[in-house]
Design an enzyme around this catalytic site. Sequence first.
Site, PDB file in Angstrom:
ATOM      1  N   ASP A 190       2.636  25.219  57.135  1.00 40.51           N
ATOM      2  CA  ASP A 190       2.485  24.135  56.160  1.00 40.51           C
ATOM      3  C   ASP A 190       3.542  24.219  55.062  1.00 40.51           C
ATOM      4  OD1 ASP A 190       0.132  24.322  57.645  1.00 40.51           O
ATOM      5  OD2 ASP A 190      -1.092  23.484  56.042  1.00 40.51           O
ATOM      6  N   ASP A 219       1.659  19.333  58.525  1.00 39.31           N
ATOM      7  CA  ASP A 219       1.364  19.283  57.093  1.00 39.31           C
ATOM      8  C   ASP A 219       2.637  19.380  56.267  1.00 39.31           C
ATOM      9  OD1 ASP A 219      -1.273  18.929  57.629  1.00 39.31           O
ATOM     10  OD2 ASP A 219      -1.994  20.630  56.472  1.00 39.31           O
ATOM     11  N   HIS A 252      -2.659  16.349  57.822  1.00 43.88           N
ATOM     12  CA  HIS A 252      -2.221  15.534  56.691  1.00 43.88           C
ATOM     13  C   HIS A 252      -1.195  14.478  57.093  1.00 43.88           C
ATOM     14  CE1 HIS A 252      -4.043  17.202  52.956  1.00 43.88           C
ATOM     15  NE2 HIS A 252      -4.333  18.182  53.785  1.00 43.88           N
ATOM     16  N   HIS A 303      -1.258  22.879  65.021  1.00 49.28           N
ATOM     17  CA  HIS A 303      -1.485  22.941  63.579  1.00 49.28           C
ATOM     18  C   HIS A 303      -2.821  23.596  63.232  1.00 49.28           C
ATOM     19  CE1 HIS A 303      -1.400  22.018  59.368  1.00 49.28           C
ATOM     20  NE2 HIS A 303      -2.606  21.500  59.472  1.00 49.28           N
ATOM     21  N   SER A 669       0.753  -2.680  44.318  1.00 46.75           N
ATOM     22  CA  SER A 669       1.367  -3.018  43.033  1.00 46.75           C
ATOM     23  C   SER A 669       1.060  -1.987  41.964  1.00 46.75           C
ATOM     24  CB  SER A 669       0.869  -4.389  42.568  1.00 46.75           C
ATOM     25  OG  SER A 669      -0.531  -4.344  42.295  1.00 46.75           O
ATOM     26  N   ASN A 707      -3.002  -3.560  27.535  1.00 45.58           N
ATOM     27  CA  ASN A 707      -2.178  -4.689  27.081  1.00 45.58           C
ATOM     28  C   ASN A 707      -2.895  -6.030  27.179  1.00 45.58           C
ATOM     29  OD1 ASN A 707      -2.264  -4.934  29.826  1.00 45.58           O
ATOM     30  ND2 ASN A 707      -0.045  -4.771  30.143  1.00 45.58           N
TER      31      ASN A 707
END
Length: 730
Positions: A190, A219, A252, A303, A669, A707
């Site tokens: 990893d 990973d 992962h 893994h 976003s 804001n």
Amino acid sequence: MGCGMGKAAASLGKKREREHISVPGEYMFNAMRAALLIQRWYRQYAARLEMRRRCTWNIFQSIEYAGEQDQIKLYNFFGYLMEHFTPASSERSLISHIFRENDVVHDTEWERYFCYKSIEVSHGYHGPHLTFPMTFCEASKLVEAFKHKQLLHSRYVLQLLGEAWKLLRILPNINHVSTCHSKEITICGDLHGQLEDLLLVFYKNGLPSSEKPYVFNGDFVDRGKSSMEILLILFAFLLVYPNGVHLNRGNHEDHIVNLRYGFTKEVLGKYRVHGKKILKLLQKMFSWLPLATVIDGKVLVVHGGISDTTDLNVIARMERHKYVSALRPPKSSRRSAGGNRRAPRCTEGGEERNHHGTGARARAPGPGSRHAAHRRSLHSGSAVEEELRQRRQQAGLSQSLQELRRLVSSSSSSDEDDDDADDGNSDPQPRTPERDEWKQMVDLLWSDPMAQDGCQPNQVRGGGCYWGPDVTEEVLGRHHLQLLIRSHECKQDGYEFCHNRRVLTLFSASNYYEVGSNRGAYVRMGPDLVPHFIQYQSSQTCRTLTLRQSIGRTERSALGALREQLFAHKSDLLGAFQHYDPDNTGVISLKHWASAMEGVLKLGLPWRVLRSQLGTSTQDGMLDYREWIQDLVFSEPKHELSNASILETMYRNHSNLETIFRIIDTDHSGSLSFEEFRQTWKLLSAHLKTEVDDDAIADLALSIDFNKDGSIDINEFMEAFRLVALAVPS
């Protein structure tokens, strides 16, 4: 007179001679005694340090695995919504896009979507410029650029990833490597986004080449801050030396896991304009990563590990790209959530649109029909919980550490056995070849070895299995193998043997939990297949620390993380303490305190040993739990909330909340509308089976709309409510 003096002198001389003879003997006796005392003191000192180290390690691992278990539970809950809710339900539409990854879309259509040619490199760009086909010089230039913190332009990122994706699609599920073409092969475990470790490996061992082949065992991403750079370096060398660089998939390399552990956030932060397209391409690439590597037909590199059902012949034949997320079983008999779709296309302005012509936030319709019995509301609690138990049982996924204890304890009571029987031993869905191969893939990516014989669900992580020495002997013997190399677990020395030295765990991310917490390691193997270990620590800070300083620093970090967990569960802990205090005296025994702690947090920690490091002292074996809770001091947010329970829910489910935020933020976003924020909390409350008042959610939203534009910045929100310790009890 003279004779008398002569006799006295002779007597004195003999006495001094005897004293002269005895002094060395007494000196040696005292020296030996001092050496033994020093030795005894040092052994006690070393034993205390080792005990502290092990407790620290247990804290870090327990919190890490509990987080992985939470991730899988949350994803299972989303899967349940997709399976059992009406296609038009608002909750279902919020999350449906993460389940559309198995849609039938031709690769040529995706290649057009990922096209880089319309992206221009501005004159103000000062990073590396790449030319293709990739050469060793170009790959080396990329390493140097990343070493100096330069960012690769999104045009080159998409171009490099696109070329690597074409190559990955022609690779087998199991790579076969031979040492006869080179003196040695290097295996790395990893890396988890820690570029410093990869650069140190290259510095010590040399860059990949035909003469210096590498196996990277999954990973590569998450947790660290440089996952993107690691991927680009590895894919670059893969293009240059397709027979000299071998990449295995880790647990992962999964877009659902990336939502929680940082890789999604990293990519969107570094590539704000084209980040969504890069993430989508990486999802495809992760699904095409090979699953294993076999060296000289004798050494298997995967893994996670194996199980009693592991069959390399089945693994070699499976269509690995179907499993974009290994957390979700395949859908063979029904179309996926979005049906068969075309790849999204880009308008001239760069905005992504689907085949309905709607913008990026448009919700695609769900599947056309579901049985009426499955059209349930969001709060059908008992039915939901029962279904989730069955789904976890099918996949070998867990619900709690307590179940693991009942499973492995030889002294389990009959009542506990009955409870286990009720937890869904029957599999309501028939076994199919697709489900069997999916289960094998989950085992490859998520499993861990155990000391006992047998094979059982990995209840601590929530996925895969625990397998014993007998399973290792059987699987390796059946495939004529002599050694299994796996990663997936952090080890203090960077590596560890088990199962009669037939299983080797290899971990290459040093300082994983904290600076000084562990070394990284890689392995070199020649034709004799004898592993040679090279250990390192990438941080210069830890090289100047003594053993005691290093353990102390790591211990403080672990206790800080544990205090965060305790603070986030204050109400539950207080209730558990009061259960043992029916007379409301404010004090309970240390035994009851430890039982309450484990009952609430379920981390499997030695609470009595840790008690002195977590605050209040005891008197006559009794502990003032109210004072102890008050000692858990953390900074409070600057925003006043009328509902205190929502604040504690936020602290306790910080990671789950961020995961849901990033799922709902479909256009990436980084901000949510008030309505999306409300839906996020509704999903979380449904997952937790708690009620969150709409007024409390609205109050929270207004308090963090800094804001006043009617939207909430995800990163600012998560940072504003992050726990920060004000004081650590001595």
